[in-house]
Design an enzyme around this catalytic site. Structure first.
Site, mmCIF file in Angstrom:
data_model
loop_
_atom_site.group_PDB
_atom_site.id
_atom_site.type_symbol
_atom_site.label_atom_id
_atom_site.label_comp_id
_atom_site.label_asym_id
_atom_site.label_seq_id
_atom_site.Cartn_x
_atom_site.Cartn_y
_atom_site.Cartn_z
ATOM 1 N N VAL A 175 31.165 30.937 23.308
ATOM 2 C CA VAL A 175 31.277 30.453 22.247
ATOM 3 C C VAL A 175 30.417 31.031 21.176
ATOM 4 O O VAL A 175 29.221 31.483 21.233
ATOM 5 C CB VAL A 175 30.970 28.784 22.142
ATOM 6 N N ASP B 220 26.494 32.199 25.252
ATOM 7 C CA ASP B 220 25.708 31.150 24.717
ATOM 8 C C ASP B 220 26.570 29.597 24.873
ATOM 9 O O ASP B 220 26.683 28.633 24.068
ATOM 10 C CB ASP B 220 26.054 31.200 23.045
ATOM 11 N N GLN C 291 46.497 45.866 15.966
ATOM 12 C CA GLN C 291 46.669 47.176 15.732
ATOM 13 C C GLN C 291 46.550 47.954 17.029
ATOM 14 O O GLN C 291 45.661 48.921 17.210
ATOM 15 C CB GLN C 291 45.577 47.633 14.741
ATOM 16 N N LYS D 146 18.843 35.984 22.954
ATOM 17 C CA LYS D 146 18.922 36.727 21.791
ATOM 18 C C LYS D 146 18.745 35.851 20.598
ATOM 19 O O LYS D 146 19.062 34.767 20.542
ATOM 20 C CB LYS D 146 20.366 37.294 21.958
ATOM 21 N N CYS E 97 29.713 34.652 17.523
ATOM 22 C CA CYS E 97 28.877 35.504 18.531
ATOM 23 C C CYS E 97 29.880 36.165 19.707
ATOM 24 O O CYS E 97 29.455 37.278 19.875
ATOM 25 C CB CYS E 97 28.075 34.571 19.355
#
Length: 259
Positions: free
Chosen positions: A178, A45, A223, A150, A183
């Site tokens: 971005v 985007d 993690q 999209k 997104c």
């Protein structure tokens, strides 16, 4: 919708010596290794409506200059990826002119001065085919690169993105674009669920909010890499340069015949 153009021209030669050569990038939480032959660079985007004044991002009250810092590092990454022969995929968020793919919940959310479909300085806001909905000139696709339109936040939802990755044999994604917490995160999270290994290039993704940027990147690598890896673009470029130099050392030397 997928718009796939023809083969790249000679103006963008590829480095075939890197094909099927695993490369390693210094990243968090640990090194990221990928094969250029099965890796795609995804530019999410990078559109005028989000990065330039007068677009949807600014209509929401955002400072679009916060995103523009991604352009130069991403230009360098895009040029290097093209040279290395990586698959390049661009995405554009946008909707059909009749708004039939736009849920009311998305249309009416927020306090925008211009809503999706309204006429703005760059055409109708986030409408496919409008000037503002297209990708900025600095990162414009070239022949042979796939463009995915999209309607949602993620690249997979209601698109052919997943099919394109399977068709091209892609297993790893270099993710840029971005905004980081919206997104980019949505795409990386679903890619992770689908089994793709994702490296997010930290200076090639951007947010209107510096704190969101910091936390969103921390979440990707937390993690032990719960969603993927994070690295600056310089680490990726160094990996490509080192591999290219190494490959050049083993290229056969042309014979010289005395006259």
């Amino acid at each position: 919708m997928t718009d796939t153009a023809s083969t790249p021209t000679d103006e963008n030669p590829t480095d075939e010596s890197l094909a099927n050569t695993p490369l390693t990038v210094g990243a968090r939480p640990y090194d990221f290794t990928f094969d250029p032959a099965t890796t795609a660079l995804v530019l999410i985007d990078m559109q005028r409506d989000f990065l330039e004044p007068g677009g949807f991002g600014e209509s929401l009250g955002n400072d679009v200059s916060q995103l523009r810092g991604t352009i130069e590092p991403l230009r360098a990454v895009l040029a290097a990826a093209r040279s290395a022969g990586l698959t390049i995929i661009h995405t554009r968020e946008g909707h059909l002119p009749d708004l039939s793919d736009l849920p009311a919940a998305k249309l009416h959310r927020g306090d925008a001065t211009l809503r999706i479909g309204d006429l703005g300085p760059k055409g109708r806001i986030l409408i496919r085919g409008e000037y503002g909905q297209d990708i900025i000139d600095e990162l414009a696709p070239i022949d042979g690169e796939t463009v995915i339109d999209k309607p949602g936040k993620g690249a997979f939802y209601a698109t052919a993105f997943g099919d394109v990755l399977v068709e091209k044999g892609i297993t790893s994604l270099l993710v840029t674009g971005v905004t980081t917490e919206v997104c980019v995160h949505t795409t990386v999270r679903e890619a992770n669920d689908r089994g793709y290994e994702c490296l997010v290039l930290s200076d090639c993704v951007g947010s209107y909010f510096p704190e969101f940027q910091r936390v969103a990147l921390e979440m990707v690598a937390a993690q032990g890499g719960i969603f993927g890896w994070v690295a600056p673009s310089a680490a990726f470029l160094t990996a490509l340069e080192t591999a290219s130099e190494t490959a050049a050392e083993f290229l056969p030397t042309a014979a010289v015949t005395a006259s």
